[in-house]
Structure formats: C-alpha cells, structure tokens
Enzyme design. Structure first.
Site, PDB file in Angstrom:
ATOM      1  N   GLY A 136       0.812  -1.234   0.000  1.00 57.82           N
ATOM      2  CA  GLY A 136       0.000   0.000   0.000  1.00 57.82           C
ATOM      3  C   GLY A 136       0.829   1.259   0.000  1.00 57.82           C
ATOM      4  O   GLY A 136       1.602   1.515  -0.928  1.00 57.82           O
ATOM      5  N   LYS A 207       2.563 -10.317  -3.990  1.00 58.64           N
ATOM      6  CA  LYS A 207       3.481  -9.225  -3.613  1.00 58.64           C
ATOM      7  C   LYS A 207       4.896  -9.761  -3.396  1.00 58.64           C
ATOM      8  O   LYS A 207       5.875  -9.099  -3.741  1.00 58.64           O
ATOM      9  CB  LYS A 207       2.956  -8.530  -2.360  1.00 58.64           C
ATOM     10  CG  LYS A 207       1.615  -7.823  -2.605  1.00 58.64           C
ATOM     11  CD  LYS A 207       0.935  -7.453  -1.304  1.00 58.64           C
ATOM     12  CE  LYS A 207      -0.367  -6.718  -1.539  1.00 58.64           C
ATOM     13  NZ  LYS A 207      -1.218  -6.678  -0.350  1.00 58.64           N
TER      14      LYS A 207
HETATM   15  N1  LIG Z   1      -6.229  -6.875   0.066  1.00 61.37           N
HETATM   16  C1  LIG Z   1      -4.947  -6.257   0.193  1.00 61.37           C
HETATM   17  C2  LIG Z   1      -5.026  -4.840  -0.275  1.00 61.37           C
HETATM   18  C3  LIG Z   1      -3.721  -4.235  -0.477  1.00 61.37           C
HETATM   19  O1  LIG Z   1      -2.882  -4.693  -1.235  1.00 61.37           O
HETATM   20  C4  LIG Z   1      -4.502  -6.294   1.632  1.00 61.37           C
HETATM   21  O2  LIG Z   1      -5.330  -6.560   2.503  1.00 61.37           O
HETATM   22  O3  LIG Z   1      -3.317  -6.067   1.884  1.00 61.37           O
HETATM   23 NA    NA Z   2       3.854   0.551  -1.872  1.00 59.75          NA
END
Ligand SMILES: N[C@@H](CC=O)C(=O)O
Ligand code: NA
Ligand SMILES: NC(=O)C1=CN([C@@H]2O[C@H](COP(=O)(O)OP(=O)(O)OC[C@H]3O[C@@H](n4cnc5c(N)ncnc54)[C@H](O)[C@@H]3O)[C@@H](O)[C@H]2O)C=CC1
Length: 430
Positions: A136, A207
C-alpha cells in the site's frame, strides 16, 4: 502554467475513488512537486450511475476501459480495476502499446504477467509504475528498486497483507472471531474483491513474487512462491503464542544464497521483541537486508483508499517529472532466472499443537516419532484435563528440516491417541 499531465482512471472503487479525492484535495502541492498540474480527464467503471460521493462532471466516461488507450488526450492510464487478466490486462497492454505510461495497483496481474508487461513497456518506451501494488502506502518498490540499488540483497521479509494482519490483530486484542473481523476488513475496503486471495495467502504471494523479482533481479515467478494462509489459525494458537512470547503473523520471506532462491508466504510465530511482531492492524512492514546497508525496516498502512492512493499519486508525480526506471530495475534481458529451492529443504524451528488422549505413554510415543526424525524439542506445555480425557499439548522444536517435520507430523497424526490433525506453525526469529 506548464502543460498538465492528463490522466484516465479505470476503476472507481476503493482505490480509484481515493485517487480522485487525493488529486483534488492536494492539487496545489502535487502541481508544485510534479512541476505541473495532474488532471483527470477520463474515467471508466462498471456502473456509471453509482453514487461514489465524487463529482464526475466534465470527465469523459468510457464504458469500455480499453478505449482509453487510444484517447489522444490521455498521457497516463491508471488501471485500478483489478484481476490478473481480462479488462485490466487488456487495458494495460493496449495503453503501453500506444506508448502511454501506465500506473497500476494490480499485484495479481504483475505477479502473473509482470515480465511480459515489462517487455511490452520496453518495446514501446513506456513507463509501467506500480508502487501501490505492494504494501500500500509504504514506498517499498522505490526503496528496493532505487534506494537500495547499490546493494546485493540477501533477504526481503514482510507483512504484506493488511487484511490478514488486521484479522490476526483483532483476534488477539479483542478475542473476536475470524469471520466477524474479515467482514469488517471488507467493509473498510482492505480486502480483495475475492477475500480468499487475502486469507489464503495468495495476495501476499503476489506481492512476494514482485519483491523477489526486484530484490534478486530475476523474472517474476509467482509459481515459485510457497503459499499458505491463515484459515487454520485458531484463537487457541494466538493465545498460546502469547504465552510462549510470540505473535502470529502472516509473513512473506524471500532469500537468496549461492544455492538459489526461496520465496514463501505462511503464518509464522515471531518473537515479541522482533520489530515485525509489533506491526499491528492494517499496517504492513517490509524488511530488506543488503550487503552494505544492513537491515532496513519500512512500516506503514498496507491497504485502504488513502494509503493506496498515496502510492498511485507518487507514481504519477514521478511520471510528470519525467523520472523513468526500468520496470524491474534492469532491462528485461538482464533478468536472470534463479534456481528455486523447494520448501522441503527449508530449515527452521516449529510450534506443534496436538490434541491427545490423556493416558500414560502418549507423550513418549510423540517424542519417539520426533526422535526418529532427528528433531529435538525446545519446550513442551501440557494443558489441564478435559471432561472427555483429551488434552492439548504444545511442543516447540529446535531447527530441523521441513521434510523431516512433515514426515514426523504424518506419523504423529496417525497415532491412536492423537485426536485431531496436528497444528504446525513455523517459528521465525531472524
Ligand atoms: N487486500 C490487500 C489490499 C492491499 O494490497 C490487503 O489486505 O493487503
Ligand atoms: Na507501496
Ligand atoms: N483496496 C485496497 O486496499 C488495495 C487494492 N489494490 C488493488 O487495486 C485494484 C483495485 O482495488 P479496489 O479499488 O479495492 O477494488 P474495487 O472492487 O473497490 O474497485 C474496482 C473498480 O473497478 C471497476 N471495474 C470492474 N470491472 C471493470 C471494467 N471492465 N471496466 C472498468 N471498470 C471496471 C468497478 O466498477 C470498480 O469501480 C486491485 O487491483 C487491487 O488488488 C492494491 C492495493 C490496496
């Protein structure tokens, strides 16, 4: 006044609406930092009539988002639709094909098609930016790709899913049930459209694949990430972890050495004294270890409208300023596939929770199996007797190999006196 950077935003959900709100509220400082205004000209979403609390007046509307790619008035396409393929990938491919810059928050798409999209970006001399896709609001991509570019990175660890961290925190602090907290995380806009991606570890694995590619200069390899989620974590495990001096976190861990790389996502018991143990709620953390810099720890909000919009807008400002970095930190032709070491070869300590019949010899049988697999015990806790004569037994082990632990667990689970499938959580102290 300099020429504005004109953008089209596809997807007006949690993140899309957040981006429009941020661009409007902070327009002044953004224009100063970008050297020119950033102006939204066009938008696309599934439902035009939905009230989003935003004025879309004066903006061109596209029913078909992929049409934005050929809109001459748009310099940058911002893809906030989601999904690894379908409309999101069509739009991104078409926009890059037209030489337009793309900003996306779509980690699923990048984890599965990141190398192909980077090639497309390179071929068309276009920027593909994705700070919002990992952790994020934390500038994790910028940190790994630019801030730490002089280092050989050996390890990247992180709490990479805000929804899971929020659930585990609320279960521990408020003694609440899993399902209740998940519903709350969804209402707060943290969860994916399909929340099984969050709780089964898939989102964190997306990620992790992105971070491993950046850290180790390899093509993105989602299939090489070992994935387990938090579905089987019980309130009892959370409580016992506290007693033992640990917190349970869903971690992503990528490591490289001369033998190859490993990338894994699974629940871990982390000592409470570790900086990552105290990262709570929707916060994420990224810890990188480099040969010259040592350990770098980044923490901040990992999901939700505000933090994610903050990352999208940071990418837009870079584009407005003409800052351009190769998608994966080097040209695609320089990415080197690495030997992937299987999870079976992992070495670590383990927490085991067994529900056993309270009768003589049971503990000896269990420890006998561990001895046969060369696994030595660190500690054992046996809890009081239940009405039906079953007792929980908790064991922690010294370091051993994953394949030995798995064999031992199959044998322990098959003992007559063991009443349920044993629970196993890896202990991560580094
Ligand atoms: N669903 C994801 C959203 C962000 O990437 C999270 O909960 O981390
Ligand atoms: Na980031
Ligand atoms: N919510 C969060 O905290 C974070 C989300 N992300 C990513 O950001 C992206 C968007 O996520 P959210 O905003 O949470 O999702 P969301 O479900 O709230 O919004 C998705 C939007 O896309 C629109 N959409 C769907 N199909 C479309 C199509 N064919 N054409 C045009 N628009 C279409 C929907 O109408 C909606 O406006 C996803 O890739 C997600 O993984 C990344 C980081 C954090």
């Amino acid at each position: 006044m300099s020429t504005p950077l004109k953008i089209g935003v596809a997807g007006l959900g949690t993140v899309g609406a957040g981006v429009l709100a941020l661009l409007e509220r902070n327009a002044g400082i953004i224009a100063t930092r970008a050297g020119r205004p950033i102006t939204v000209c066009a938008v696309s979403a599934r439902d035009r009539s939905r009230d989003r609390g935003l004025s879309l007046e004066g903006l061109r509307w596209y029913d078909d988002a992929s049409q934005m790619a050929t809109d001459d008035q748009i310099d940058v396409v911002v893809e906030l639709i989601g999904g690894s393929a379908g409309p999101a990938k069509e739009l991104v491919t078409a926009a890059l094909g037209q030489g337009k810059a793309v900003v996306t928050a779509n980690k699923a798409m990048l984890a599965l098609h990141g190398t192909e999209l980077a090639r497309c970006a390179e071929r068309n001399a276009a920027t593909l930016a994705y700070e919002a896709a990992v952790a994020g609001g934390i500038p994790a991509i910028k940190a790994l790709r630019e801030g730490l570019a002089g280092n050989q990175l050996s390890r990247v660890t992180g709490i990479l899913n805000g929804t899971c961290n929020y659930i585990l925190t609320c279960m521990r602090e408020q003694k609440r049930e899993f399902a209740d907290v998940l519903a709350e995380a969804q209402a707060l806009g943290y969860a994916e459209a399909d929340p099984t991606f969050d709780i089964d570890g898939v989102d964190a694995a997306h990620k992790m694949a992105i971070l491993a590619a950046l850290a180790f200069g390899q093509p993105v390899a989602f299939d090489a990430v070992h994935v387990e989620g938090i579905r089987d974590i019980t309130a009892t495990d959370i409580l016992l972890a506290e007693e033992l001096g640990y917190r349970i976190k869903l971690l992503g861990i990528a490591e490289q050495d001369d033998a190859g790389v490993t990338a894994r996502v699974h629940p871990c018991m982390v000592p409470v004294s570790h900086p990552i143990a105290v990262v709570e709620g929707v916060d994420n953390a990224v810890v990188a270890e480099g040969d010259f810099v040592g350990r770098v720890v980044l923490e901040g909000r990992g999901a939700g409208a505000g933090p994610t919009a903050s990352a999208v807008v940071a990418d837009l400002i870079d584009i407005a300023r003409g800052r351009h970095t190769p998608v994966w930190g080097t040209a695609v032709s320089e990415l080197t596939p690495r030997q992937v070491l299987p999870m079976d070869r992992h070495r670590g300590a383990y927490y085991l929770r067994l529900m056993v019949l309270d009768r003589p010899g049971v503990i000896a049988d269990v420890t006998g199996v561990l001895r046969d697999h060369d696994i030595s015990l660190e500690s054992m806790i046996q809890r009081g007797r239940s009405a039906v004569g079953a007792v929980p037994v908790v064991l922690t082990t010294h370091e051993c190999r994953e394949d030995a632990m798995r064999d031992a667990l199959t044998r322990i689970g098959g003992l007559d006196a063991v009443l349920e499938r044993p629970a196993m959580i890896r202990i991560e102290s580094r």
